[in-house]
Motif scaffolding. Structure first.
Motif, PDB file in Angstrom:
ATOM      1  N   LYS A  18       0.832  -1.208   0.000  1.00 33.36           N
ATOM      2  CA  LYS A  18       0.000   0.000   0.000  1.00 33.36           C
ATOM      3  C   LYS A  18       0.863   1.254   0.000  1.00 33.36           C
ATOM      4  O   LYS A  18       0.602   2.202  -0.740  1.00 33.36           O
ATOM      5  N   TRP A  22       0.925   4.263  -2.747  1.00 28.68           N
ATOM      6  CA  TRP A  22       0.678   5.650  -2.351  1.00 28.68           C
ATOM      7  C   TRP A  22       1.838   6.554  -2.765  1.00 28.68           C
ATOM      8  O   TRP A  22       1.634   7.703  -3.118  1.00 28.68           O
ATOM      9  N   GLU A  46      -4.843  -2.373  -3.370  1.00 24.30           N
ATOM     10  CA  GLU A  46      -5.715  -1.605  -2.489  1.00 24.30           C
ATOM     11  C   GLU A  46      -5.208  -0.172  -2.354  1.00 24.30           C
ATOM     12  O   GLU A  46      -5.987   0.771  -2.318  1.00 24.30           O
ATOM     13  N   GLY A  47      -3.906  -0.013  -2.276  1.00 25.12           N
ATOM     14  CA  GLY A  47      -3.321   1.323  -2.159  1.00 25.12           C
ATOM     15  C   GLY A  47      -3.599   2.185  -3.374  1.00 25.12           C
ATOM     16  O   GLY A  47      -3.722   3.404  -3.257  1.00 25.12           O
ATOM     17  N   GLU A  50      -7.190   3.533  -2.750  1.00 27.61           N
ATOM     18  CA  GLU A  50      -7.415   4.279  -1.511  1.00 27.61           C
ATOM     19  C   GLU A  50      -6.503   5.496  -1.465  1.00 27.61           C
ATOM     20  O   GLU A  50      -5.456   5.517  -2.082  1.00 27.61           O
ATOM     21  N   ARG A  51      -6.898   6.465  -0.681  1.00 28.68           N
ATOM     22  CA  ARG A  51      -6.052   7.639  -0.459  1.00 28.68           C
ATOM     23  C   ARG A  51      -5.078   7.336   0.677  1.00 28.68           C
ATOM     24  O   ARG A  51      -5.449   6.697   1.651  1.00 28.68           O
TER      25      ARG A  51
END
Length: 64
Positions: A18, A22, A46-47, A50-51
């Motif tokens: 993640k 990011w 997933e990263g 997502e923020r």
């Protein structure tokens, strides 16, 4: 004896994936451990959607 003594735990590999997503880094899963590589890849995926926790909330986010 535990294998975790010399390697990262499953959660650590997931979190690392993640964090790499990011940070905009390319995927770098471990080549020696298929399970860790799978968890890294899952975390990376997933990263990407997502923020990161340090990002500012969007304008449509609920205000307190």
């Amino acid at each position: 004896m535990s294998d975790n003594d010399s390697s990262q735990s499953d959660q650590e590999w997931f979190d690392r994936g993640k964090e790499d997503a990011w940070a905009g880094k390319s995927k770098q899963p471990p080549e020696h451990d298929p399970q860790a590589a799978s968890l890294y890849d899952l975390g990376y995926s997933e990263g990407e959607i997502e923020r990161p926790p340090t990002s500012k909330p969007s304008a449509d986010a609920e205000k307190s």
